[in-house]
Design an enzyme around this catalytic site. Structure first.
Site, PDB file in Angstrom:
ATOM      1  N   LYS A 180       0.874  -1.184   0.000  1.00  0.00           N
ATOM      2  CA  LYS A 180       0.000   0.000   0.000  1.00  0.00           C
ATOM      3  C   LYS A 180       0.903   1.224   0.000  1.00  0.00           C
ATOM      4  O   LYS A 180       2.033   1.156   0.487  1.00  0.00           O
ATOM      5  CB  LYS A 180      -0.878   0.015   1.267  1.00  0.00           C
ATOM      6  CG  LYS A 180      -2.164   0.785   1.123  1.00  0.00           C
ATOM      7  CD  LYS A 180      -3.273  -0.067   0.525  1.00  0.00           C
ATOM      8  CE  LYS A 180      -4.584   0.645   0.494  1.00  0.00           C
ATOM      9  NZ  LYS A 180      -5.682  -0.265   0.169  1.00  0.00           N
ATOM     10  N   ASP A 220      -7.016   3.888  -4.857  1.00  0.00           N
ATOM     11  CA  ASP A 220      -7.628   3.820  -3.522  1.00  0.00           C
ATOM     12  C   ASP A 220      -8.191   5.219  -3.269  1.00  0.00           C
ATOM     13  O   ASP A 220      -8.403   5.980  -4.222  1.00  0.00           O
ATOM     14  CB  ASP A 220      -6.575   3.397  -2.477  1.00  0.00           C
ATOM     15  CG  ASP A 220      -7.192   3.105  -1.103  1.00  0.00           C
ATOM     16  OD1 ASP A 220      -8.008   2.186  -0.985  1.00  0.00           O
ATOM     17  OD2 ASP A 220      -6.874   3.830  -0.132  1.00  0.00           O
TER      18      ASP A 220
HETATM   19  P1  NAD Z   1     -13.354   7.553  -2.524  1.00  0.00           P
HETATM   20  O1  NAD Z   1     -12.312   8.569  -2.342  1.00  0.00           O
HETATM   21  O2  NAD Z   1     -13.890   7.296  -3.904  1.00  0.00           O
HETATM   22  O3  NAD Z   1     -14.622   7.909  -1.584  1.00  0.00           O
HETATM   23  C1  NAD Z   1     -14.496   8.122  -0.217  1.00  0.00           C
HETATM   24  C2  NAD Z   1     -15.844   8.548   0.332  1.00  0.00           C
HETATM   25  O4  NAD Z   1     -15.732   8.599   1.755  1.00  0.00           O
HETATM   26  C3  NAD Z   1     -16.301   9.933  -0.116  1.00  0.00           C
HETATM   27  O5  NAD Z   1     -17.693   9.913  -0.320  1.00  0.00           O
HETATM   28  C4  NAD Z   1     -15.975  10.811   1.099  1.00  0.00           C
HETATM   29  O6  NAD Z   1     -16.806  11.956   1.206  1.00  0.00           O
HETATM   30  C5  NAD Z   1     -16.242   9.835   2.219  1.00  0.00           C
HETATM   31  N1  NAD Z   1     -15.583  10.237   3.467  1.00  0.00           N
HETATM   32  C6  NAD Z   1     -14.304  10.650   3.638  1.00  0.00           C
HETATM   33  N2  NAD Z   1     -14.100  10.972   4.930  1.00  0.00           N
HETATM   34  C7  NAD Z   1     -15.263  10.767   5.584  1.00  0.00           C
HETATM   35  C8  NAD Z   1     -15.685  10.925   6.903  1.00  0.00           C
HETATM   36  N3  NAD Z   1     -14.856  11.370   7.847  1.00  0.00           N
HETATM   37  N4  NAD Z   1     -16.963  10.614   7.222  1.00  0.00           N
HETATM   38  C9  NAD Z   1     -17.823  10.167   6.289  1.00  0.00           C
HETATM   39  N5  NAD Z   1     -17.479   9.994   5.002  1.00  0.00           N
HETATM   40  C10 NAD Z   1     -16.216  10.284   4.653  1.00  0.00           C
HETATM   41  O7  NAD Z   1     -12.782   6.187  -1.893  1.00  0.00           O
HETATM   42  P2  NAD Z   1     -13.156   4.683  -2.262  1.00  0.00           P
HETATM   43  O8  NAD Z   1     -12.239   4.212  -3.337  1.00  0.00           O
HETATM   44  O9  NAD Z   1     -14.617   4.551  -2.414  1.00  0.00           O
HETATM   45  O10 NAD Z   1     -12.681   3.928  -0.925  1.00  0.00           O
HETATM   46  C11 NAD Z   1     -13.494   3.897   0.252  1.00  0.00           C
HETATM   47  C12 NAD Z   1     -12.944   2.853   1.192  1.00  0.00           C
HETATM   48  O11 NAD Z   1     -12.920   1.581   0.555  1.00  0.00           O
HETATM   49  C13 NAD Z   1     -11.520   3.092   1.687  1.00  0.00           C
HETATM   50  O12 NAD Z   1     -11.405   2.621   3.004  1.00  0.00           O
HETATM   51  C14 NAD Z   1     -10.689   2.217   0.745  1.00  0.00           C
HETATM   52  O13 NAD Z   1      -9.448   1.852   1.321  1.00  0.00           O
HETATM   53  C15 NAD Z   1     -11.609   1.037   0.611  1.00  0.00           C
HETATM   54  N6  NAD Z   1     -11.368   0.231  -0.580  1.00  0.00           N
HETATM   55  C16 NAD Z   1     -11.440   0.769  -1.821  1.00  0.00           C
HETATM   56  C17 NAD Z   1     -11.246  -0.058  -2.923  1.00  0.00           C
HETATM   57  C18 NAD Z   1     -11.392   0.472  -4.328  1.00  0.00           C
HETATM   58  O14 NAD Z   1     -11.381  -0.344  -5.254  1.00  0.00           O
HETATM   59  N7  NAD Z   1     -11.577   1.762  -4.540  1.00  0.00           N
HETATM   60  C19 NAD Z   1     -10.951  -1.407  -2.752  1.00  0.00           C
HETATM   61  C20 NAD Z   1     -10.887  -1.926  -1.462  1.00  0.00           C
HETATM   62  C21 NAD Z   1     -11.110  -1.095  -0.374  1.00  0.00           C
END
Ligand code: NAD
Length: 513
Positions: A180, A220
């Site tokens: 990561k 991510d």
């Molecule tokens: P993203 O940046 O597309 O979206 C993040 C979302 O979380 C946004 O809507 C933002 O407003 C919200 N957010 C941020 N801080 C916040 C808070 N304090 N309270 C409430 N909402 C909040 O990110 P993503 O790619 O959707 O990833 C989200 C999670 O999923 C992360 O933990 C990431 O590590 C995990 N993840 C993502 C993937 C992927 O393929 N994108 C894969 C596995 C895990």
């Protein structure tokens, strides 16, 4: 002698230590050999480096008493509006040519934009960002894991997240290890040109440490397919056999070697787990109500797919607000509000007119069957877990539940689909993308999703068998080598599956000296 300037300090946390509690419990349970435990309890490599770049000029809103002195400053007209990028914090970024392009009136570094008020010109400065890539383990294959561009990242966090990737790739049974990385900064404070320059410089530094068969980043939080395209270009430009470099990053646009279905894969995988949870209980998913925290890549895709399966989204919370509609939120319209509305600079669900605004904190008490945390870590604390109405927490985010939160969920009999299986859809389809790149193939979305469904549901069933102490063998399912003779919480059961699969590599291959 003057003191050297202080470098940014790491936040004083111990996320990594906390994240390893489940690892150690599972390692004790299966009697993991001491040397394998030593190999796994620290990352292979922790890379920290610095990136410098030059920022563009910014216009900073200028209000208050001092601004009164500029009352008579005539308005400047910048004819090319595309030369101005509005940022979420109210500042504007100007392309270098913008100040030269129109009829500009500058007084003491101050200008007035027609209809927008006064701004101070902040000249573009040189800046330095702290960057990371932690490579946790490669026993099962090349390092694999996302890149996060966010203000609150640290070595401690990346150590935890890279280890989670090692467990996740093992659970998803894809031939990768865990990694990561990312950059400590807020991408919303930068223009596209700045983000491109920062991403290119990041890859310039990273290039010697990664490769399509060595370490493969993916999107991510704060990164996306566009960032992956810049990274791919920087990695492969000038190389004689560029085609062999395509698999150095996954999560690319489908037109440049990305996989169909990758954008929604994490949400899709989570939806398959939820579907299986309902199927195992003989209960209908259609009509179930869910709440989702985070409406980015994972949260919005999960919401869209669950609605297609007949479930109803009754509340959404993100970093800037929360909305509620007991009759169901129109997820398609909400996605348009978040992603396609040029006025919505924060890309937030706040301000969506199709549902009722509620206090962010009230989100957790909304009456629903399923709670989907899909934002950042530590969202479900003990206190939040006490208030949840849901009977199932399906973890889309990484590490969204604290240790205390986990305890309360267990006491209250609330089921958990743990992150390392719940959000493994992303890395699974990343693997499909990587295979397609190697084979020069392009699979249809139908093919991708059929494989994903089989993979996610069969690994989820193995974890359920371990949790229920239910050894079962059939033509395409065999949990007999994993169950331990006692029932386990789901999170621990998932870790047992991961460790048994990783352990096999050390046991069979031994240790190089
Ligand atoms: P993203 O940046 O597309 O979206 C993040 C979302 O979380 C946004 O809507 C933002 O407003 C919200 N957010 C941020 N801080 C916040 C808070 N304090 N309270 C409430 N909402 C909040 O990110 P993503 O790619 O959707 O990833 C989200 C999670 O999923 C992360 O933990 C990431 O590590 C995990 N993840 C993502 C993937 C992927 O393929 N994108 C894969 C596995 C895990």
């Amino acid at each position: 002698m003057e003191d050297a300037p202080l470098l940014e300090r790491e936040p004083e946390t111990n996320i990594f230590g906390e994240s390893m509690v489940v690892f150690h419990t599972a390692a004790d349970l299966i009697g993991l050999a001491p040397r394998i435990r030593l190999e796994l309890e620290q990352p292979d490599y922790e890379h920290i480096f610095y990136i410098t770049t030059q920022l563009q000029d910014r216009l900073v809103p200028f209000r208050g008493e001092a601004a009164a002195a500029y009352e008579r400053l005539p308005a400047s007209v910048i004819p090319n509006r595309a030369a101005i990028t509005p940022l979420f914090n109210g500042k504007l970024i100007l392309r270098p040519e913008a100040l030269r392009s129109g009829s500009i009136h500058v007084q003491d570094g101050t200008i007035r934009l027609a209809d927008q008020g006064l701004y101070r010109i902040q000249p573009g400065a040189f800046v330095r960002f702290k960057a990371y890539r932690v490579q946790h383990n490669q026993a099962r294959g090349p390092y694999k894991g996302g890149l996060r561009f966010h203000k609150a990242v640290s070595l401690d966090l990346f150590n935890a997240l890279s280890a989670e990737m090692t467990w996740k790739t093992a659970i998803a049974d894809v031939p990768f290890g865990g990694a990561k990385g990312g950059i400590r900064m807020d991408p919303r404070e930068h223009s596209k040109e700045e983000l491109e320059a920062i991403s290119l410089r990041y890859m310039y530094r990273l290039k010697q440490l990664i490769g399509p068969n060595v370490d493969i980043p993916a999107p991510d939080v704060g990164t996306n397919a566009e960032v992956m395209a810049w990274l791919l270009r920087q990695y492969s430009d000038g190389e004689r056999e560029r085609v062999n470099h395509r698999g150095v990053v996954t999560g690319k646009d489908v037109r440049i070697g990305g996989s169909e279905g990758r954008v929604k894969a994490t949400g899709q995988g989570l939806a398959y787990c939820i579907e299986e949870w309902y199927a195992q209980r003989g209960a209908p998913l259609a009509g179930a109500r869910f709440i989702v925290q985070g409406f980015g890549n994972v949260g919005s895709a999960a919401a869209e797919i669950l609605c297609r399966m007949g479930a109803r989204c009754v509340a959404v919370q993100d970093a800037d607000g929360a909305i509620y509609d007991p009759n169901g939120i129109d997820v398609g319209a909400l996605m348009a509000h978040v992603n396609d509305n040029p006025q919505n600079l924060r890309r937030s669900v706040a301000g969506y007119s199709g549902a009722q605004a509620i206090a962010r904190d009230d989100f957790w008490s909304v009456d629903a069957d399923i709670c989907i945390p899909a934002a950042l870590g530590d969202a479900i604390t003990g206190e939040v877990a006490e208030r949840l109405k849901a009977k199932l927490v399906a973890e889309g985010a990484n590490r969204p539940t604290t240790t205390e939160g986990d305890k309360v969920l267990a006491e209250r009999g609330i089921s958990v689909i743990p992150d390392i299986i719940g959000n493994a859809g992303g890395v699974t389809v990343s693997y499909y993308e990587w295979i397609q790149n190697k084979r020069m193939e392009h699979w249809t979305e139908g093919e991708v999703n059929a494989r994903l469904e089989r993979a996610i549901k069969s690994n989820y069933r193995l974890i359920c068998d371990i949790a229920e102490d239910r050894p079962r063998r059939s033509e395409d399912h065999d949990s007999t080598g994993f169950v331990l003779g006692k029932r386990l919480p789901m999170r621990l059961a998932a870790m047992v599956l991961a460790l048994k699969r990783i352990e096999a590599h050390y046991m069979l291959e031994g240790f190089s000296q």
